[in-house]
Write a protein that holds these residues in place. Structure first.
Motif, PDB file in Angstrom:
ATOM      1  N   GLN A   1      -4.121  32.060   6.946  1.00 43.39           N
ATOM      2  CA  GLN A   1      -4.028  31.855   5.499  1.00 43.39           C
ATOM      3  C   GLN A   1      -2.690  31.213   5.127  1.00 43.39           C
ATOM      4  OE1 GLN A   1      -7.254  31.988   4.390  1.00 43.39           O
ATOM      5  NE2 GLN A   1      -6.492  33.009   2.559  1.00 43.39           N
ATOM      6  N   ILE A   2      -1.613  31.688   5.746  1.00 34.56           N
ATOM      7  CA  ILE A   2      -0.298  31.116   5.462  1.00 34.56           C
ATOM      8  C   ILE A   2      -0.252  29.657   5.930  1.00 34.56           C
ATOM      9  CG2 ILE A   2       2.172  31.269   5.970  1.00 34.56           C
ATOM     10  CD1 ILE A   2       1.811  34.303   6.234  1.00 34.56           C
TER      11      ILE A   2
ATOM     12  N   ASP B   1       3.295  26.223   1.006  1.00 40.31           N
ATOM     13  CA  ASP B   1       3.777  24.945   0.486  1.00 40.31           C
ATOM     14  C   ASP B   1       4.844  24.330   1.394  1.00 40.31           C
ATOM     15  OD1 ASP B   1       5.728  26.815  -0.123  1.00 40.31           O
ATOM     16  OD2 ASP B   1       6.270  25.875  -2.024  1.00 40.31           O
ATOM     17  N   ALA B   2       4.607  24.389   2.694  1.00 41.01           N
ATOM     18  CA  ALA B   2       5.459  23.701   3.665  1.00 41.01           C
ATOM     19  C   ALA B   2       4.949  22.276   3.839  1.00 41.01           C
ATOM     20  CB  ALA B   2       5.436  24.436   5.007  1.00 41.01           C
ATOM     21  N   ASP B   3       5.868  21.359   4.165  1.00 35.31           N
ATOM     22  CA  ASP B   3       5.460  19.974   4.401  1.00 35.31           C
ATOM     23  C   ASP B   3       4.733  19.844   5.734  1.00 35.31           C
ATOM     24  OD1 ASP B   3       6.791  19.010   2.026  1.00 35.31           O
ATOM     25  OD2 ASP B   3       8.672  19.299   3.102  1.00 35.31           O
ATOM     26  N   ILE B   4       5.212  20.576   6.743  1.00 37.94           N
ATOM     27  CA  ILE B   4       4.661  20.502   8.100  1.00 37.94           C
ATOM     28  C   ILE B   4       4.357  21.921   8.563  1.00 37.94           C
ATOM     29  CG2 ILE B   4       5.038  19.713  10.475  1.00 37.94           C
ATOM     30  CD1 ILE B   4       5.211  17.375   8.660  1.00 37.94           C
ATOM     31  N   VAL B   5       3.255  22.084   9.285  1.00 37.49           N
ATOM     32  CA  VAL B   5       2.899  23.373   9.874  1.00 37.49           C
ATOM     33  C   VAL B   5       2.797  23.217  11.392  1.00 37.49           C
ATOM     34  CG1 VAL B   5       1.125  25.158  10.076  1.00 37.49           C
ATOM     35  CG2 VAL B   5       1.693  24.224   7.832  1.00 37.49           C
TER      36      VAL B   5
ATOM     37  N   GLN C   1      -0.730  34.172  -1.264  1.00 34.51           N
ATOM     38  CA  GLN C   1      -1.169  35.541  -1.001  1.00 34.51           C
ATOM     39  C   GLN C   1      -0.308  36.475  -1.857  1.00 34.51           C
ATOM     40  OE1 GLN C   1      -3.944  35.422   1.134  1.00 34.51           O
ATOM     41  NE2 GLN C   1      -3.376  33.279   0.816  1.00 34.51           N
ATOM     42  N   ARG C   2      -0.947  37.191  -2.794  1.00 36.68           N
ATOM     43  CA  ARG C   2      -0.192  37.944  -3.802  1.00 36.68           C
ATOM     44  C   ARG C   2       0.718  39.010  -3.201  1.00 36.68           C
ATOM     45  NH1 ARG C   2      -5.302  37.208  -6.361  1.00 36.68           N
ATOM     46  NH2 ARG C   2      -6.071  39.148  -5.425  1.00 36.68           N
ATOM     47  N   VAL C   3       0.213  39.726  -2.189  1.00 29.78           N
ATOM     48  CA  VAL C   3       1.016  40.810  -1.620  1.00 29.78           C
ATOM     49  C   VAL C   3       2.280  40.260  -0.972  1.00 29.78           C
ATOM     50  CG1 VAL C   3      -0.196  40.807   0.601  1.00 29.78           C
ATOM     51  CG2 VAL C   3       0.944  42.891  -0.174  1.00 29.78           C
TER      52      VAL C   3
END
Length: 588
Positions: free
Chosen positions: A243-244, A249-253, A212-214
């Motif tokens: 969206q996050i 680019d986290a391994d786990i969410v 997300q650019r912002v």
């Protein structure tokens, strides 16, 4: 085990006497239905207990039995791809046991005791091991390898270690300790209100790329950092967190739905299995844990769900993974604190919240961090909490206290959301404190100075806000051409850069390199325009609609993998102004 009798029932809070041997935060079983509760206050032998299920039908005289253990979660293979409630009961299993509508007292173990996992040892007999060291690995999903660690508090020499298929509670190793032999299984338990230990915290110097650019360019979040996303109803807090969660680019969410509407969690449950992780090509659920404690579930479990989520995150961190936790929303968690505090008859502080609200918020966000783990690897927990201030008032206690303890503040704006500007993050009220720590990362990764370019365009956006106040009073025509150019460039920044289309396959996720190229292209357009103004070229000619339209549409027209197209776009910008120079003067 200690038994007592209920003397008072007040919604989810009950009081029971005869529990003189009980401890604060002990888990108890309430009444013949064995409802799960937790002791949150002790006065002599009278315990105040928050019950994590509906208390209708329970009355004075019913029995309470303590377990002697604090509220804990089960840690081991089988957590990924699961959906739990606030106290880690697997909702899919509860549905099998009770049907579509859950009954009181129905419970199940968090981890399947019957499923077997292939355990591959990485340690050997006679190895000396400490707490947190890796004993072996299990392929939990096709994208995540689960590392089996020596339990906290255990150290010694490996006497025996096995390979093969085991259930989570079968012995896989025997460790000879000073206190005798210790049998180790793949299953561990950990109290949710106690942070898991690490060797030390280190400065977070790598951004959590969200696409997300912002966020990534203007208000970056560091891996191991903290962020708050406050905003009124309808401003898109949940959408931003989705969206996050999808693209970071986290391994786990770990996604914690804390007191939010049930339909939102239903959307998450339906969407996530269908989402393809761009890094692995697999379903994003293969690296995700969902915790659902919706607004119609018992309020006490809402308070526990945040701690359940962060404990799971710390466990994966200890394996050396980078974990992102989304808390949606911490305001509902704070409201649960307020309700329980009121029933305890504690002295209320501002707006009825308990006086210890700031310390609870601080305690939660302090569990974030980029750390050296006990096993010698590096891992991180990034905490991103949504805040739902009533009426969009950012001066209310939860938002104000959260602001004190987080380093990134992504303020959502209802007016931006209603004008279809997403993500509706207001660049005037947002900030990030991680820029100095991330500068080395940008210098190594990007060909140019992103922090300086970021400051330049944040300043321009602030200047544009002041100019708009003048425009609203007397119109744009009275402004000098330099300021009219600022208005036009800021329109390009807002529409072509800050605004992002989640439904466009190219624009929904943008790598950092493309973000930087986009901002450099806008900067080239601005600088060439300023040079043209020095040659007395009319602003109406400089603001070429076709050229400006191409710059705005570059987010759709230039693929994320084809950054060479920026060269031709910048050449087109330069050629346009050079051609103008043939009439008005040289523009180099």
């Amino acid at each position: 085990m200690n038994k007592g009798k209920i003397t008072k029932v007040s919604g989810p809070l009950i009081e029971a006497s005869g529990l003189s041997d009980a401890n604060i935060y002990d888990v108890v079983e309430v009444s013949k239905d064995k409802l799960i509760g937790e002791i949150i206050e002790m006065r002599g032998d009278v315990a105040s207990i928050q019950v994590y299920e509906e208390t209708t039908g329970i009355g004075p005289g019913d029995e309470v039995v303590t377990t002697g253990h604090p509220l804990s979660v089960e840690l081991g293979p089988g957590m990924l791809e699961k959906m739990y409630d606030g106290i880690q009961r697997p909702l899919e299993k509860l549905q099998d046991l009770a049907g579509e509508f859950l009954k009181r007292g129905v419970t199940s173990t968090a981890l399947d005791r019957e499923k077997t996992w292939e355990f591959n040892p990485t340690a050997s007999v006679s190895d000396k091991v400490e707490a947190g060291d890796i004993l072996g690995e299990v392929e939990e999903t096709s994208v995540i390898t689960h590392k089996i660690m020596v339990p906290i508090g255990v150290s010694g020499t490996i006497k025996d270690i096995k390979a093969g298929e085991f259930t989570v509670d079968e012995t896989i190793a025997i460790i000879e300790t000073e206190d005798g032999d210790k049998e180790v299984s793949m299953l561990q338990k950990w109290p949710v209100r106690q942070a898991r230990p690490s060797t030390r915290k280190i400065d977070p110097d790598e951004p959590l790329i969200t696409g997300q650019r912002v966020i990534d360019t203007f208000f970056p979040v560091a891996k191991g950092g903290t962020a708050a996303i406050p905003g009124p109803f309808g401003s898109g807090k949940t959408v931003v967190q989705h969206q996050i969660a999808k693209f970071a680019d986290a391994d786990i969410v770990i996604y914690v739905g804390c007191g939010e509407r049930g339909n939102e969690m239903t959307d998450v449950l339906n969407e996530f299995p269908e989402l393809i992780d761009p890094k692995t090509g697999e379903s994003i659920m293969k690296r995700t844990v969902l915790i659902a404690n919706t607004s119609n579930m018992p309020v006490a479990a809402r308070e526990a769900s945040i701690y359940t989520g962060v404990t799971l995150a710390e466990y994966f961190r200890d394996m050396g993974y980078h974990v992102a936790l989304m808390g949606d929303s911490t305001s509902r968690w704070a409201e649960a604190l307020r309700e329980i505090s009121g029933r305890l008859e504690e002295m209320p502080a501002e707006e009825g919240y308990p006086a210890y609200l700031p310390s609870r918020i601080a305690g939660f966000y302090e569990r974030a961090g980029y750390v050296n783990t006990l096993s010698g690897t590096e891992g991180s927990v990034t905490l991103i909490g949504a805040v739902s201030p009533a009426g969009g008032d950012f001066s209310e206690p939860v938002t104000e206290n959260t602001k004190r303890f987080v380093n990134v503040f992504l303020a959502l704006d209802k007016e931006l959301a209603y004008s279809r500007h997403y993500p509706a993050i207001n660049w005037m009220n947002s900030y990030s404190g991680y820029i100095p720590l991330l500068k080395n990362y940008y210098d190594m990764r990007l060909d140019g100075d992103l922090p300086d370019l970021r400051i330049k365009y944040l300043d321009l956006l602030h200047k544009e806000a002041k100019l708009n106040e003048i425009v609203m009073l007397v119109g744009e025509d009275v402004l000098p051409d330099e300021e009219r150019l600022v208005l036009e460039i800021c329109r390009v920044v807002k529409v072509g850069f800050l605004q992002q289309n989640a439904f466009n396959p190219i624009d929904t996720f943008v790598p950092l390199e493309k973000q930087f190229e986009m901002l450099k292209t806008i900067d080239n357009l601005y600088e060439r325009g300023k040079e043209a103004l020095k040659l007395k070229i009319p602003i109406s000619v400089i603001k070429n609609n076709k050229l400006y339209g191409k710059v705005i549409n570059m987010k759709y027209d230039i693929e994320n993998e084809n950054l060479k197209k920026f060269v031709s776009l910048n050449n087109e910008i330069n050629d346009f102004y050079v051609e103008l120079a043939s009439t008005y003067g040289d523009v180099e």
